[in-house]
Design a protein around this motif. Structure first.
Motif, PDB file in Angstrom:
ATOM      1  N   ALA A 110     -33.522   4.631   1.237  1.00  0.00           N
ATOM      2  CA  ALA A 110     -33.218   3.199   1.150  1.00  0.00           C
ATOM      3  C   ALA A 110     -34.371   2.377   1.726  1.00  0.00           C
ATOM      4  CB  ALA A 110     -31.896   2.891   1.864  1.00  0.00           C
ATOM      5  N   GLY A 111     -35.595   2.850   1.469  1.00  0.00           N
ATOM      6  CA  GLY A 111     -36.773   2.117   1.921  1.00  0.00           C
ATOM      7  C   GLY A 111     -37.100   2.321   3.391  1.00  0.00           C
ATOM      8  N   GLY A 112     -36.327   3.134   4.104  1.00  0.00           N
ATOM      9  CA  GLY A 112     -36.539   3.337   5.538  1.00  0.00           C
ATOM     10  C   GLY A 112     -37.549   4.434   5.842  1.00  0.00           C
ATOM     11  N   GLU A 113     -37.769   4.643   7.137  1.00  0.00           N
ATOM     12  CA  GLU A 113     -38.780   5.597   7.589  1.00  0.00           C
ATOM     13  C   GLU A 113     -38.194   6.958   7.949  1.00  0.00           C
ATOM     14  OE1 GLU A 113     -42.040   5.014   7.442  1.00  0.00           O
ATOM     15  OE2 GLU A 113     -41.305   3.186   6.472  1.00  0.00           O
ATOM     16  N   THR A 114     -36.866   7.083   7.826  1.00  0.00           N
ATOM     17  CA  THR A 114     -36.234   8.349   8.198  1.00  0.00           C
ATOM     18  C   THR A 114     -35.673   9.045   6.960  1.00  0.00           C
ATOM     19  OG1 THR A 114     -34.112   7.266   8.591  1.00  0.00           O
ATOM     20  CG2 THR A 114     -35.580   7.522  10.508  1.00  0.00           C
ATOM     21  N   ILE A 115     -35.381  10.329   7.156  1.00  0.00           N
ATOM     22  CA  ILE A 115     -34.779  11.096   6.066  1.00  0.00           C
ATOM     23  C   ILE A 115     -33.667  11.976   6.643  1.00  0.00           C
ATOM     24  CG2 ILE A 115     -36.529  12.930   6.238  1.00  0.00           C
ATOM     25  CD1 ILE A 115     -36.277  13.056   3.118  1.00  0.00           C
ATOM     26  N   ALA A 116     -32.559  12.059   5.912  1.00  0.00           N
ATOM     27  CA  ALA A 116     -31.429  12.897   6.337  1.00  0.00           C
ATOM     28  C   ALA A 116     -31.502  14.215   5.565  1.00  0.00           C
ATOM     29  CB  ALA A 116     -30.112  12.176   6.043  1.00  0.00           C
ATOM     30  N   LEU A 117     -31.432  15.334   6.289  1.00  0.00           N
ATOM     31  CA  LEU A 117     -31.608  16.657   5.673  1.00  0.00           C
ATOM     32  C   LEU A 117     -30.460  17.577   6.034  1.00  0.00           C
ATOM     33  CD1 LEU A 117     -35.351  17.001   6.669  1.00  0.00           C
ATOM     34  CD2 LEU A 117     -34.533  16.810   4.309  1.00  0.00           C
ATOM     35  N   ARG A 118     -30.034  18.378   5.045  1.00  0.00           N
ATOM     36  CA  ARG A 118     -28.979  19.367   5.318  1.00  0.00           C
ATOM     37  C   ARG A 118     -29.211  20.612   4.479  1.00  0.00           C
ATOM     38  NH1 ARG A 118     -23.492  21.219   4.316  1.00  0.00           N
ATOM     39  NH2 ARG A 118     -22.914  20.076   2.432  1.00  0.00           N
ATOM     40  N   ALA A 119     -29.020  21.766   5.099  1.00  0.00           N
ATOM     41  CA  ALA A 119     -29.049  23.033   4.353  1.00  0.00           C
ATOM     42  C   ALA A 119     -27.607  23.484   4.161  1.00  0.00           C
ATOM     43  CB  ALA A 119     -29.835  24.084   5.128  1.00  0.00           C
ATOM     44  N   PRO A 120     -27.063  23.326   2.951  1.00  0.00           N
ATOM     45  CA  PRO A 120     -25.655  23.689   2.734  1.00  0.00           C
ATOM     46  C   PRO A 120     -25.460  25.204   2.737  1.00  0.00           C
ATOM     47  CG  PRO A 120     -26.653  22.949   0.683  1.00  0.00           C
ATOM     48  CD  PRO A 120     -27.699  22.799   1.728  1.00  0.00           C
ATOM     49  N   ALA A 121     -24.261  25.636   3.104  1.00  0.00           N
ATOM     50  CA  ALA A 121     -23.970  27.072   3.213  1.00  0.00           C
ATOM     51  C   ALA A 121     -23.354  27.651   1.945  1.00  0.00           C
ATOM     52  CB  ALA A 121     -23.028  27.312   4.394  1.00  0.00           C
ATOM     53  N   HIS A 122     -22.842  26.805   1.060  1.00  0.00           N
ATOM     54  CA  HIS A 122     -22.199  27.333  -0.147  1.00  0.00           C
ATOM     55  C   HIS A 122     -23.229  28.151  -0.939  1.00  0.00           C
ATOM     56  CE1 HIS A 122     -20.084  27.626  -3.934  1.00  0.00           C
ATOM     57  NE2 HIS A 122     -19.023  27.038  -3.405  1.00  0.00           N
ATOM     58  N   PRO A 123     -22.894  29.405  -1.300  1.00  0.00           N
ATOM     59  CA  PRO A 123     -23.897  30.252  -1.961  1.00  0.00           C
ATOM     60  C   PRO A 123     -24.459  29.660  -3.244  1.00  0.00           C
ATOM     61  CG  PRO A 123     -21.748  31.384  -1.786  1.00  0.00           C
ATOM     62  CD  PRO A 123     -21.633  30.099  -1.023  1.00  0.00           C
ATOM     63  N   MET A 124     -23.641  28.951  -4.031  1.00  0.00           N
ATOM     64  CA  MET A 124     -24.168  28.392  -5.286  1.00  0.00           C
ATOM     65  C   MET A 124     -25.154  27.266  -5.011  1.00  0.00           C
ATOM     66  SD  MET A 124     -20.826  28.471  -7.743  1.00  0.00           S
ATOM     67  CE  MET A 124     -21.595  28.209  -9.341  1.00  0.00           C
ATOM     68  N   ALA A 125     -24.876  26.465  -3.983  1.00  0.00           N
ATOM     69  CA  ALA A 125     -25.809  25.393  -3.613  1.00  0.00           C
ATOM     70  C   ALA A 125     -27.117  26.013  -3.125  1.00  0.00           C
ATOM     71  CB  ALA A 125     -25.202  24.503  -2.532  1.00  0.00           C
ATOM     72  N   GLN A 126     -27.008  27.055  -2.317  1.00  0.00           N
ATOM     73  CA  GLN A 126     -28.215  27.722  -1.811  1.00  0.00           C
ATOM     74  C   GLN A 126     -29.048  28.299  -2.947  1.00  0.00           C
ATOM     75  OE1 GLN A 126     -27.120  30.665   1.062  1.00  0.00           O
ATOM     76  NE2 GLN A 126     -27.000  29.174   2.722  1.00  0.00           N
ATOM     77  N   GLN A 127     -28.371  29.011  -3.863  1.00  0.00           N
ATOM     78  CA  GLN A 127     -29.105  29.619  -4.987  1.00  0.00           C
ATOM     79  C   GLN A 127     -29.789  28.545  -5.832  1.00  0.00           C
ATOM     80  OE1 GLN A 127     -26.205  32.033  -7.149  1.00  0.00           O
ATOM     81  NE2 GLN A 127     -25.589  32.946  -5.205  1.00  0.00           N
ATOM     82  N   LEU A 128     -29.081  27.453  -6.046  1.00  0.00           N
ATOM     83  CA  LEU A 128     -29.644  26.384  -6.883  1.00  0.00           C
ATOM     84  C   LEU A 128     -30.892  25.774  -6.216  1.00  0.00           C
ATOM     85  CD1 LEU A 128     -29.506  24.548  -9.351  1.00  0.00           C
ATOM     86  CD2 LEU A 128     -27.922  23.067  -8.095  1.00  0.00           C
ATOM     87  N   ILE A 129     -30.816  25.506  -4.932  1.00  0.00           N
ATOM     88  CA  ILE A 129     -31.973  24.900  -4.242  1.00  0.00           C
ATOM     89  C   ILE A 129     -33.152  25.879  -4.238  1.00  0.00           C
ATOM     90  CG2 ILE A 129     -32.819  23.955  -2.059  1.00  0.00           C
ATOM     91  CD1 ILE A 129     -29.816  23.147  -1.496  1.00  0.00           C
TER      92      ILE A 129
END
Ligand code: TXA
Ligand code: MG
Length: 334
Positions: A110-129
């Motif tokens: 949103a134009g800001g200087e920060t970033i929100a990050l998360r590593a999801p645990a769901h196996p399908m999300a992990q495989q996709l990333i």
């Protein structure tokens, strides 16, 4: 002209291909379903905001495979290292300064200087990333202001006429959105409560560190809020998670025409957890609110008291927001 509609799939390669082509893919995570786009593709990210009807000032979480990928995008620090070591992959989002030359689309922050990050645990999300080999910007896969989806069917209900691939990964095990922690300062600040509570954040951030620094753990969204502190998460300023019907909290029984969402011995039209198990209640919360949100049958949803302990703190946070949303529709987001 054919009408677009969501398509269910279980194919990771199909989902990765769609993301590379700038399309949106709804992804299962252990918290709630996310509406994902290539986080480096400004146009794709813009279409996430457009499809959700989300205000552009509310930034998105970037989903990564882990700390190594997170370092591509953020100025990583010892606090983030400790929290990620303890809780990634999992229901924890870390807010960090963006690193110089960060390739993430500017609208994600949103134009800001920060970033929100998360590593999801769901196996399908992990495989996709892993397969996509890049960050996925993904807010919860609901229209802005509505309840987060915890089943693939909820995503389809939200976006009936969208050209959207929905990766089918079953119901979400946790059922509440991640704990969001601001890691830009010396001490962690909880911006949004979730299944990982303040004690766990405190314990993880204290490891190998003088106790003094994190004695000041604060929660920007709850009883630990420090008066006058600037809220750093735009999404916190908003009413969220709202069903169509009004909500009445702390109810011991249903009033005339009301549905009752029970817990423990307070029975109800549906019961979040007859045995009084808070994790089970969290996993059922959004699906049961959706099921009871029927103006043709009920005039309101009464909700039994939920103990303010453990994940009950996050459940009550979502319930209070849902109840407040009816009183104040000024900032419908989510
Ligand atoms: O569990 C979750 O967090 C889910 C799944 C899909 O990962 N995602 C989710 O996203 O709940 P969303 O967009 O519905 O909520 C993200 C929250 C919002 O309150 C937003 O304001 C906050 O995170 N947020 C995102 N980026 C931020 C930033 N740079 N600084 C502060 N808050 C931020
Ligand atoms: Mg949301």
């Amino acid at each position: 002209m054919a009408i677009a509609m969501p398509k269910l799939s279980t194919s990771i390669p199909e989902a990765a291909k769609a993301l590379s082509a700038g399309k949106l893919v709804a992804i299962p995570t252990e918290t709630v379903y996310g509406l994902a786009a290539d986080a480096c593709n400004e146009q794709a990210v813009q279409s996430v905001f457009a499809l959700k009807g989300r205000p552009s000032h509310n930034p998105l979480i970037v989903h990564v495979s882990g700390a190594t990928m997170a370092r591509r995008y953020a100025r990583w620090n010892p606090l983030a290292e400790r929290l990620a070591a303890a809780h990634w992959p999992g229901a924890l989002t870390l807010v960090l300064p963006k690193r110089a030359g960060c390739p993430i689309a500017t609208s994600v922050s949103a134009g800001g200087e920060t970033i929100a990050l998360r590593a999801p645990a769901h196996p399908m999300a992990q495989q996709l990333i892993e397969q996509f080999n890049g960050g996925l910007a993904a807010p919860s896969a609901n229209r802005s202001g509505r309840i987060s989806p915890t089943w693939p069917e909820h995503v389809i209900q939200e976006f009936l006429q969208a050209d959207l691939l929905v990766l089918e990964g079953g119901p979400c095990a946790i059922g509440l959105e991640s704990t969001v922690v601001d890691c830009t300062g010396d001490t962690p600040v909880i911006l949004r409560p979730g299944s990982i509570g303040s004690d766990e954040i405190k314990a993880a951030s204290l490891c190998h560190q003088p106790a003094k620094a994190t004695d000041r753990l604060t929660c920007a969204n709850g009883e630990h809020h420090i008066a006058g502190e600037k809220l750093k998460s735009p999404g916190l300023l908003t009413s969220h998670y709202a069903p169509t019907l009004p909500l009445r909290l702390e109810a011991s029984q249903a009033g005339k025409g009301e549905a009752l969402l029970g817990f423990g011995r307070v029975g109800g039209t549906h019961n979040l957890s007859p045995s009084g198990n808070l994790a089970e209640a969290a996993a059922n919360l959004f699906a049961m609110l959706r099921a009871l949100d029927d103006p043709a049958c009920f005039c309101a949803i009464a909700v039994a008291p939920i103990p303010q302990t453990g994940i009950g703190i996050a459940i009550n946070d979502r319930l209070r927001r849902a109840a407040a949303a009816k009183a104040d529709k000024q900032y419908p987001e989510g």
